[in-house]
Design an enzyme around this catalytic site. Structure first.
Site, mmCIF file in Angstrom:
data_model
loop_
_atom_site.group_PDB
_atom_site.id
_atom_site.type_symbol
_atom_site.label_atom_id
_atom_site.label_comp_id
_atom_site.label_asym_id
_atom_site.label_seq_id
_atom_site.Cartn_x
_atom_site.Cartn_y
_atom_site.Cartn_z
ATOM 1 N N LEU A 19 -1.230 -0.012 9.893
ATOM 2 C CA LEU A 19 -0.638 1.284 10.194
ATOM 3 C C LEU A 19 -1.605 2.429 9.942
ATOM 4 C CD1 LEU A 19 2.944 0.769 8.721
ATOM 5 C CD2 LEU A 19 2.415 1.332 11.097
ATOM 6 N N ASP A 38 -10.126 3.854 2.668
ATOM 7 C CA ASP A 38 -9.697 2.475 2.471
ATOM 8 C C ASP A 38 -10.598 1.826 1.445
ATOM 9 O OD1 ASP A 38 -9.185 -0.507 2.996
ATOM 10 O OD2 ASP A 38 -7.781 0.442 4.364
ATOM 11 N N ILE A 83 -7.727 5.576 -4.569
ATOM 12 C CA ILE A 83 -6.901 6.781 -4.673
ATOM 13 C C ILE A 83 -5.838 6.655 -5.765
ATOM 14 C CG2 ILE A 83 -7.331 7.713 -2.401
ATOM 15 C CD1 ILE A 83 -4.229 5.609 -3.136
ATOM 16 N N ASN A 109 -0.626 6.174 2.784
ATOM 17 C CA ASN A 109 -0.275 4.910 3.426
ATOM 18 C C ASN A 109 -0.766 3.686 2.662
ATOM 19 O OD1 ASN A 109 0.319 3.191 6.015
ATOM 20 N ND2 ASN A 109 -1.862 2.844 5.580
ATOM 21 N N TYR A 180 7.782 -3.887 -5.134
ATOM 22 C CA TYR A 180 7.538 -3.102 -3.919
ATOM 23 C C TYR A 180 8.734 -2.210 -3.593
ATOM 24 C CZ TYR A 180 6.541 -2.338 1.087
ATOM 25 O OH TYR A 180 6.316 -1.786 2.331
ATOM 26 N N LYS A 184 8.689 1.863 -3.421
ATOM 27 C CA LYS A 184 9.018 2.572 -2.187
ATOM 28 C C LYS A 184 10.232 3.477 -2.352
ATOM 29 C CE LYS A 184 5.707 1.163 0.490
ATOM 30 N NZ LYS A 184 4.632 2.128 0.851
#
Length: 310
Positions: A19, A38, A83, A109, A180, A184
């Site tokens: 994505l 990345d 990050i 992302n 996860y 989220k």
């Protein structure tokens, strides 16, 4: 390359594959200058040794996508730092400022999976997934927001945008993905708080809950992963990117604090938690009374959505 993102500088995390790569290419096709972040980790987050300054290696996924954008006539620079560290998140912002003199849009992302049933979920797997998803969102958001606040206080109120990445797992839960799902769900709450706090500085913050074919979804969607030989490929990551590009542009003025579910050609505005049926006795309940009241309320309330994999 020109379009809805002309003149904007966009940083996309986790943009080396899936994505994130689709978002970076789509922004560039619409005229943005892109910082492609990345770290190049494996699916479970097993790392290469990163450069703390974000200097990309020639063979990194970030460098490959940045080169792809430049080969197509766009402008892009690679960023190879983690990050989910304060230094890495700060260097993402400074890389944009040093290279292009500004930052207009942040797309969070980056992420990976360490799926386990809860009774088998190690603390390290919990911490690692919360770190990259939730802490990674927070740190980049914090550093970008600090820059935009300074710009606003200096009389240069930005038209700034943040697009966060949640998941259906964060909205409904997902069996085998407790870490996860929790991360989220936290991203949704972070989005709502950031939208409220940062509006005064010219910053809009929204989140998406996408479904698409990536490394992270191959096992979860194994039965539907194959792309069709002809026709519309509903699971292509590229289908998600138009919404992200629009939310990251000046054209989305007035849209903030929202969560959008998107898959293929379908887009849904998610309602979130809202008060449902209510009873107020006006005094303290007994446990027996409360049991009756709860059953009465549940009979009036719609059933919750099914947890993925249940």
């Amino acid at each position: 390359m020109s379009g809805i993102s002309d003149g904007r500088v966009v940083a996309v995390t986790g943009a080396g594959r899936g994505l994130g790569r689709a978002h970076a290419l789509a922004f560039a096709a619409q005229g943005a200058r892109v910082v492609v972040n990345d770290l190049g980790v494996a699916l479970d987050g097993t790392p290469r040794t990163p450069d703390p300054t974000g200097t990309p290696r020639p063979d990194s996924p970030a460098a490959a996508v940045a080169a792809e954008i430049r080969a197509a006539g766009g402008e892009a620079i690679a960023h190879d730092a983690d990050i989910a560290t304060p230094e890495g998140a700060a260097s993402l912002v400074t890389t944009a400022l040093d290279a292009y003199g500004r930052l207009d849009t942040l797309v969070n992302n980056a992420g990976f999976l360490r799926d386990r049933m809860l009774v088998n979920l190690d603390e390290d797997d919990w911490d690692a997934v919360l770190r990259v998803h939730l802490k990674g969102h927070f740190l980049t958001l914090r550093h970008a927001a600090a820059h935009w606040r300074a710009e606003s206080k200096a009389g240069r109120t930005p038209t700034a945008r943040i697009v966060n990445t949640s998941s259906g797992a964060g909205l409904l839960g997902s069996v085998g993905q407790g870490n996860y799902s929790a991360a989220k769900a936290g991203i949704v709450a972070l989005t709502l708080v950031a939208a409220a706090e940062l509006a005064r500085y010219g910053v809009q913050v929204n989140a998406i809950a996408p479904a698409a074919r990536t490394r992270m979804t191959e096992r979860a969607f194994a039965a539907t992963m194959a792309a069709p030989a002809t026709g519309f490929d509903a699971m292509a990551p590229d289908n998600v990117s138009p919404l992200v590009v629009w939310l990251g542009s000046a054209a989305s003025e007035g849209v903030t604090g929202r969560v959008f579910e998107t898959e293929g050609g379908r887009i849904t505005v998610m309602d979130g938690w809202r008060p449902g049926p209510t009873l107020d006795k006006g005094a303290r309940w007994t446990p027996a009374e409360l049991g009756e009241a709860v059953h009465e309320l549940l009979a009036l309330a719609p059933p919750p959505g099914a947890v993925y994999g249940a």
